[in-house]
Design an enzyme around this catalytic site. Structure first.
Site, PDB file in Angstrom:
ATOM      1  N   SER A   1       6.192  52.001-102.946  1.00 31.41           N
ATOM      2  CA  SER A   1       6.414  53.104-101.454  1.00 31.41           C
ATOM      3  C   SER A   1       7.574  53.635-102.136  1.00 31.41           C
ATOM      4  CB  SER A   1       6.711  52.230 -99.998  1.00 31.41           C
ATOM      5  OG  SER A   1       6.878  53.148 -99.408  1.00 31.41           O
TER       6      SER A   1
ATOM      7  N   ASP B   1      -2.693  53.605 -95.301  1.00 30.39           N
ATOM      8  CA  ASP B   1      -1.522  53.218 -95.056  1.00 30.39           C
ATOM      9  C   ASP B   1      -0.526  54.393 -94.245  1.00 30.39           C
ATOM     10  OD1 ASP B   1       1.169  52.896 -95.730  1.00 30.39           O
ATOM     11  OD2 ASP B   1       0.616  52.862 -97.914  1.00 30.39           O
TER      12      ASP B   1
ATOM     13  N   HIS C   1       0.805  49.339 -95.505  1.00 32.65           N
ATOM     14  CA  HIS C   1       1.431  49.710 -97.154  1.00 32.65           C
ATOM     15  C   HIS C   1       1.451  48.265 -97.494  1.00 32.65           C
ATOM     16  CE1 HIS C   1       4.017  52.088 -98.086  1.00 32.65           C
ATOM     17  NE2 HIS C   1       5.249  51.526 -97.933  1.00 32.65           N
TER      18      HIS C   1
END
Length: 517
Positions: A232, A459, A487
């Protein structure tokens, strides 16, 4: 804006358990260059010839410092010095804390640096989640987690005490001119406290500085190339590293990518849609099963959730602890389980309690989990402080009130259930004590070795389109797609993704085309 880069395994307590799913793979044809020996590291204990590669003038001592590891509960721990300001060797030093999971082979390839995202999440905490990493990675690499500057056990951003922080994370402000002014004043006071308690570091926690720290760590660890796994926000950190140091980039895996070409306003708008889509998938799953409190259709279920979250502003939801769930906490509680579909059942339990029993105990527990808050009101980390400081150092959304109103209305139109919580992102850095740092690196990372970018199709926090965009932006980027919910993918999705990541990091294998798992 919600934390886009938060790796679930790094923040979810024992309540929330990830699962491993299995799926097939499809590989369309597309050629990629071979990695050959990219990823080979010196594998030394630090310093040496690796440290001589690219140390900026005046910073040589940081690159050649010895890393002194000590045993710490089955791991090895160390702290190294980093410059406070990468533009000024004489500005002072800060500390970067690391934790290492040593390789199980006698001759490891070298180090694999890992980052769970945030910004503000702990790489040390990620390394402690040893089940995240496959046995091949644990065999071949010393897996090294580090807390970036401003985060956790490294020299941290420090702002207010726990009581004031809890109020900051709980208080709702109406989307009126008066409410926005109140929120701006709260942010101003928060930022001033950060400046007073953190000092000059607050102006030097930008992602480019953290990426420069990584190159210093590479050299100090004795690695000729940086091998890296970032989730991320960690993909932004990895892409920034590749742009600053393309010749030092070894095997980089960027999972749950951020599109580094977007403005802060665009990030908030697209993330709102990502959570809307993930919530729709959850509601579809809920109403298809037993004991769902959301009615018979997806639209009805979404409207119930929207009303519950919005009504909490005027009528906070009671809990057995005596605390209440405000609108802000209700949003966090709904958003938290969407990071991992294995946690959807906890959202169902929370909604059952609210709609059937009139209490918000589980929803509050989910919100506290997101905020890293303990039942006694203390906090396990400085993730909120670091999140805001790093984002404000990297860029700003528009602070023009009329433009914010227009953007907020557009967000709600595109994401009607949760979109109100993503509007007015320009307030987040209002009157911040330090200016944003100018972006000064090659976003295409020309000359870097092949870089793996992984995207999950639904996501919520880093929409799949962002992974497509980052793979396209990077000259050597190639895309791996996980068809699923939640995610990020490596370590929580399926053997197709896990195998592709480990084949790449261990053997240098790049798919012939874009891999779909």
């Amino acid at each position: 804006m919600i934390r886009p880069a938060r790796r679930p395994a790094a923040v979810v307590a024992c309540l929330l358990v990830p699962v491993l799913l299995l799926a097939a793979c499809a590989v369309p044809p597309k050629n990629q260059v071979a990695l050959e020996d990219v990823g080979k590291s010196g594998g030394g204990a630090g310093g040496g010839t690796a440290a001589a590669s690219g140390a900026p003038d005046g910073f040589e001592d940081f690159y050649t410092q010895a890393v002194e590891w000590s045993e710490c509960g089955g791991f090895q721990c160390a702290t190294v010095d980093a410059p406070l300001d990468w533009q000024d060797p004489g500005a002072g030093t800060i500390e970067i804390a690391m934790k290492k999971l040593p390789a199980t082979t006698d001759e490891p390839r070298g180090s694999l640096l890992v980052n769970p995202g945030g910004p503000g999440a702990s790489g040390i905490g990620l390394v402690e989640s040893t089940s995240t990493f496959g046995f091949r990675l644990r065999a071949e690499y010393d897996i090294v987690g580090f807390d970036p500057r401003g985060v956790g056990q490294s020299t941290p951003v420090t702002c207010v005490d726990d009581e004031a922080k809890d109020e900051f994370l709980t208080t709702d402000y109406p989307d009126t001119d008066e409410g926005i002014a109140q929120q701006i004043e709260a942010i101003r006071q928060w930022g001033q406290a950060c400046a007073e308690n953190t000092g000059e570091l607050l102006g030097n926690v930008d992602t480019q500085s953290a990426a420069r720290d990584m190159d210093m760590l590479r050299a100090a660890l004795g690695d000729e190339k940086l091998n890296y796994l970032g989730y991320s926000y960690g993909t932004q950190l990895g892409a920034t590293y590749a742009g600053l140091f393309p010749g030092n980039a070894g095997r980089l895996v960027l999972d749950g990518a951020i599109d580094i070409t977007l403005t802060s306003d665009e990030v908030a708008a697209e993330q709102a849609v990502g959570f809307e889509n993930a919530l729709r998938a959850y509601v579809e799953d809920c109403i298809a099963g037993p004991e769902c409190p959301l009615g018979d259709t997806v639209d009805v279920g979404l409207q119930q959730i929207r009303s519950m979250v919005n009504d909490a502003a005027a009528h906070p939801i009671a809990t057995s602890s005596g605390r209440v769930v405000t609108k802000k906490l209700a949003f966090y509680g709904v958003a938290m389980p969407l990071y991992n579909e294995a946690n959807w059942s906890y959202l169902t339990t929370a909604l059952q309690e609210i709609f059937w029993e009139g209490r918000g105990d589980t929803l509050l527990l989910l919100a506290d989990n997101y905020n890293d808050r303990n039942p006694d009101g203390s906090f396990n980390s400085n993730s909120e402080e670091a999140f805001r400081a790093i984002n404000c150092a990297d860029g700003r959304a528009t602070e023009d009130l009329e433009e914010m109103k227009k953007l907020a209305a557009e967000i709600v139109e595109d994401a009607p259930t949760l979109g109100e919580s993503f509007g007015f992102s320009g307030v987040d850095c209002a009157d911040w004590p330090y200016p944003a740092v100018k972006q000064d690196f090659d976003i295409h990372a020309k000359g870097a070795a092949p870089i793996m970018v992984i995207g999950t199709t639904n996501d919520p926090a880093t929409p799949y389109r962002w992974s497509e965009a980052l793979a396209d932006t990077l000259d050597s980027g190639f895309l791996v797609t996980y068809q699923g919910e939640g995610h990020t993918a490596y370590g929580r999705s399926n053997e197709c993704v896990n195998g592709a990541v480990e084949d790449y990091l261990v053997n240098g294998s790049v798919p012939d085309g874009e891999l779909t798992c």
